[in-house]
Design a protein around this motif. Sequence first.
Motif, short mmCIF file in Angstrom:
data_model
loop_
_atom_site.label_atom_id
_atom_site.label_comp_id
_atom_site.label_asym_id
_atom_site.label_seq_id
_atom_site.Cartn_x
_atom_site.Cartn_y
_atom_site.Cartn_z
N VAL A 238 0.84 -1.20 0.00
CA VAL A 238 0.00 0.00 0.00
C VAL A 238 0.87 1.25 0.00
CG1 VAL A 238 -1.66 1.35 1.35
CG2 VAL A 238 -1.96 -1.12 1.11
N GLU A 239 1.93 1.24 0.79
CA GLU A 239 2.83 2.39 0.84
C GLU A 239 3.48 2.65 -0.51
OE1 GLU A 239 5.43 1.30 4.03
OE2 GLU A 239 4.26 2.42 5.51
N THR A 240 3.85 1.58 -1.20
CA THR A 240 4.46 1.74 -2.53
C THR A 240 3.47 2.34 -3.52
OG1 THR A 240 5.94 -0.15 -2.14
CG2 THR A 240 5.58 0.52 -4.43
N VAL A 241 2.25 1.80 -3.52
CA VAL A 241 1.22 2.31 -4.43
C VAL A 241 0.89 3.76 -4.11
CG1 VAL A 241 -1.20 2.07 -5.11
CG2 VAL A 241 0.23 0.03 -4.86
N THR A 242 0.78 4.07 -2.82
CA THR A 242 0.46 5.45 -2.42
C THR A 242 1.57 6.40 -2.84
OG1 THR A 242 -0.79 4.63 -0.50
CG2 THR A 242 -0.09 6.94 -0.46
N ARG A 243 2.81 6.00 -2.65
CA ARG A 243 3.94 6.85 -3.03
C ARG A 243 3.90 7.16 -4.53
NH1 ARG A 243 8.92 8.09 -0.95
NH2 ARG A 243 8.54 6.71 0.85
N LEU A 244 3.67 6.14 -5.35
CA LEU A 244 3.62 6.35 -6.80
C LEU A 244 2.47 7.27 -7.18
CD1 LEU A 244 4.36 2.71 -8.05
CD2 LEU A 244 5.90 4.68 -8.13
N ARG A 245 1.30 7.05 -6.56
CA ARG A 245 0.13 7.85 -6.88
C ARG A 245 0.34 9.31 -6.49
NH1 ARG A 245 -5.51 8.34 -5.03
NH2 ARG A 245 -6.09 10.41 -5.79
N VAL A 246 0.89 9.53 -5.27
CA VAL A 246 1.09 10.89 -4.77
C VAL A 246 2.16 11.61 -5.58
CG1 VAL A 246 1.93 12.20 -2.80
CG2 VAL A 246 0.24 10.40 -2.45
N GLU A 247 3.23 10.92 -5.92
CA GLU A 247 4.28 11.56 -6.71
C GLU A 247 3.77 11.96 -8.09
OE1 GLU A 247 7.40 8.69 -6.64
OE2 GLU A 247 8.20 9.36 -4.70
N THR A 248 2.90 11.14 -8.66
CA THR A 248 2.28 11.49 -9.95
C THR A 248 1.41 12.74 -9.81
OG1 THR A 248 2.25 9.17 -10.63
CG2 THR A 248 0.76 10.67 -11.79
N ASP A 249 0.63 12.80 -8.72
CA ASP A 249 -0.21 13.97 -8.48
C ASP A 249 0.63 15.23 -8.30
OD1 ASP A 249 -2.56 12.59 -8.70
OD2 ASP A 249 -2.85 12.31 -6.55
N LEU A 250 1.74 15.10 -7.58
CA LEU A 250 2.59 16.27 -7.34
C LEU A 250 3.17 16.81 -8.64
CD1 LEU A 250 4.53 15.31 -4.07
CD2 LEU A 250 2.69 16.99 -4.33
#
Length: 302
Positions: A238-250
Amino acid sequence: MQAAQRTISARHDYFELAALEQEETSWYPRLLDSVRFYVYCQEVLTGAKVYGVRERIRQWNEADKQTSLAEVHAILRASEHVLPVQMHLPTYLSQEGTLKTAVIGVEGVDFTNQEHLLPLLVSLVELSETRADYFLLVPVVNRKAGRGLRCNKEVFRWLKALNEGEEAATPADWQLPQPKAATPANVQPLLGIEAQVMVEPEENERLIGTLQALWKLLEYRRRLADASSSERAWLSQVETVTRLRVETDLRWLQPRVNAENYTSLTQCVTRCLNHDSSVEEEQLVTLLESLLNTAPTQATEI
């Protein structure tokens, strides 16, 4: 234990529960109405025999609904004599389970201005004495209902006590007024009023999605602090998926929001992703409110 449960579930068919659930859903309201009618009989019809109970309960229930609605209408009309507003009265009280909600259209009040909202709420304190549990107040302009407030009865009870100079405990956070968008479903009790359908700018949607993803991650970490190895492995995914999603949003947000907002957001993201335990839900909410309030674009009507 989990392995055993999966094995059993794979080998055995459980009873079909849909029919049972339907029966329970059908009978529970009838049981509740019967209990309420029994209480009414004990208080009002002491010692009197009641015949044709099922029909009497139905008649009493309908009369009770009309009485409850009339109480709300009277308070709304009284408010019109105190404030320069026009009230759009509900044609019925919405009910979900055992909870009743009165949907109220208000014309002539700016819901974005707290100085306008407070006199409105004070003028409606007698709603605390009605049989509704919640009140959805929506601003109405040109017969279109916009984003309003969902108020718990306790808020009006609290304001009434303060207005009368009595001491009263402040309502809990979950009882305080909450923003609530008007939808075609929840404005149905308002005759001739339509919901104003709003589309949020994509920047706002991205901001909300980013901080919501961080909040979920914080919740998972908190709840799985003493988790098993398999649950920790899942949390790592979950942390990996969240990191990728948030970095894309940023990356998407960087050229679209001002530098100050972007810096605040990236600092919060970094702290969350780096396991900073001092980040709390309230900080995320405060940051989101700040970012949305300074966003250059606003929701548009369609």
